[in-house]
Design a protein around this motif. Sequence first.
Motif, short mmCIF file in Angstrom:
data_model
loop_
_atom_site.label_atom_id
_atom_site.label_comp_id
_atom_site.label_asym_id
_atom_site.label_seq_id
_atom_site.Cartn_x
_atom_site.Cartn_y
_atom_site.Cartn_z
N THR A 99 0.82 -1.21 0.00
CA THR A 99 0.00 0.00 0.00
C THR A 99 0.85 1.26 0.00
N GLU A 100 2.11 1.15 0.40
CA GLU A 100 2.97 2.33 0.47
C GLU A 100 4.28 2.10 -0.27
N MET A 101 4.51 2.93 -1.28
CA MET A 101 5.78 2.90 -2.02
C MET A 101 6.54 4.22 -1.82
N ARG A 102 6.38 4.78 -0.65
CA ARG A 102 7.04 6.04 -0.32
C ARG A 102 8.56 5.92 -0.42
N SER A 103 9.15 6.80 -1.22
CA SER A 103 10.60 6.96 -1.29
C SER A 103 11.36 5.69 -1.66
N VAL A 104 10.73 4.74 -2.33
CA VAL A 104 11.39 3.47 -2.65
C VAL A 104 12.71 3.68 -3.40
N PHE A 105 12.72 4.60 -4.36
CA PHE A 105 13.93 4.87 -5.14
C PHE A 105 14.39 6.32 -5.01
N GLU A 106 14.00 6.99 -3.96
CA GLU A 106 14.40 8.38 -3.77
C GLU A 106 15.92 8.49 -3.65
N ASP A 107 16.48 9.49 -4.31
CA ASP A 107 17.91 9.78 -4.29
C ASP A 107 18.78 8.68 -4.91
N CYS A 108 18.21 7.94 -5.85
CA CYS A 108 19.00 6.99 -6.65
C CYS A 108 19.47 7.79 -7.87
N VAL A 109 20.45 8.62 -7.65
CA VAL A 109 20.82 9.68 -8.59
C VAL A 109 21.40 9.21 -9.92
N LYS A 110 21.81 7.95 -10.03
CA LYS A 110 22.33 7.44 -11.30
C LYS A 110 21.30 6.66 -12.11
N LEU A 111 20.13 6.48 -11.54
CA LEU A 111 19.07 5.74 -12.21
C LEU A 111 18.58 6.51 -13.43
N ARG A 112 18.58 5.84 -14.58
CA ARG A 112 18.14 6.47 -15.83
C ARG A 112 16.89 5.81 -16.40
N SER A 113 16.67 4.57 -16.04
CA SER A 113 15.59 3.80 -16.64
C SER A 113 14.77 3.09 -15.56
N LEU A 114 13.50 2.90 -15.84
CA LEU A 114 12.63 2.15 -14.94
C LEU A 114 12.37 0.75 -15.47
N ASP A 115 13.19 0.31 -16.44
CA ASP A 115 13.07 -1.03 -16.98
C ASP A 115 13.13 -2.05 -15.84
N GLY A 116 12.20 -2.98 -15.87
CA GLY A 116 12.09 -3.99 -14.83
C GLY A 116 10.87 -3.74 -13.95
N LEU A 117 10.32 -2.55 -14.03
CA LEU A 117 9.16 -2.22 -13.20
C LEU A 117 7.86 -2.30 -13.98
N GLU A 118 7.92 -2.74 -15.22
CA GLU A 118 6.75 -2.75 -16.11
C GLU A 118 5.56 -3.52 -15.57
N ASN A 119 5.80 -4.63 -14.90
CA ASN A 119 4.71 -5.51 -14.50
C ASN A 119 4.33 -5.42 -13.03
N LEU A 120 4.77 -4.38 -12.35
CA LEU A 120 4.41 -4.25 -10.94
C LEU A 120 2.91 -4.03 -10.81
N ASP A 121 2.29 -4.78 -9.93
CA ASP A 121 0.86 -4.64 -9.67
C ASP A 121 0.69 -3.61 -8.56
N THR A 122 0.43 -2.36 -8.95
CA THR A 122 0.34 -1.25 -8.00
C THR A 122 -1.10 -0.91 -7.63
N GLY A 123 -2.03 -1.77 -7.90
CA GLY A 123 -3.45 -1.49 -7.69
C GLY A 123 -3.85 -1.18 -6.26
N ASN A 124 -3.09 -1.63 -5.27
CA ASN A 124 -3.42 -1.36 -3.87
C ASN A 124 -2.58 -0.25 -3.26
N VAL A 125 -1.65 0.29 -4.02
CA VAL A 125 -0.76 1.33 -3.48
C VAL A 125 -1.53 2.64 -3.32
#
Length: 170
Positions: A99-125
């Motif tokens: 239900t909470e995805m607060r700050s999961v990737f906050e301050d990941c300053v080199k991250l350029r792509s969200l590849d790999g997150l395509e199929n996350l089921d976020t319906g309850n977040v």
Amino acid sequence: GCVALSDMTALSNKDLSSVTSMELCFNNCRFTNVDFLAGVNPTSLTDVTAMLRNCILLQNVDGLSGWASHITAMAEMCMNCRSLVDLTGLANLDVSAVTEMRSVFEDCVKLRSLDGLENLDTGNVTTFYRMFCNDHWISDISAMNSWNFGSATNTAEMFSGISALTDLSN
């Protein structure tokens, strides 16, 4: 924290099937990957809150690719992983109960792509607060196209500080 810890191979292939929480487990560790977690069996794991927070040398999470745990809590999971560039290891993670995805990737300053997150089921977040805050180089969020924001109540600052993002329709 585990500031001096850089080698976790002793944990490889351990039976973690009864572990339910890894909250803050590796906070501040100095390893570059979590490959040592590839052979563990965390079938009961539900809480990964801040599990890898402040792992400033961590580059990928490939060691989590075989995890099929039913995660319920993951706030700040990879927060401040300043060298993280690859999220494909999270592709199979079951987050349907989160239900909470607060700050999961906050301050990941080199991250350029969200590849790999395509199929996350976020319906309850309900909370996406600061999820990608200060991830300066993310320019394409198309991996989120299939995400369900129907339960979301807080998306404040979700993309705050991302200077490369110019189009939310990608």
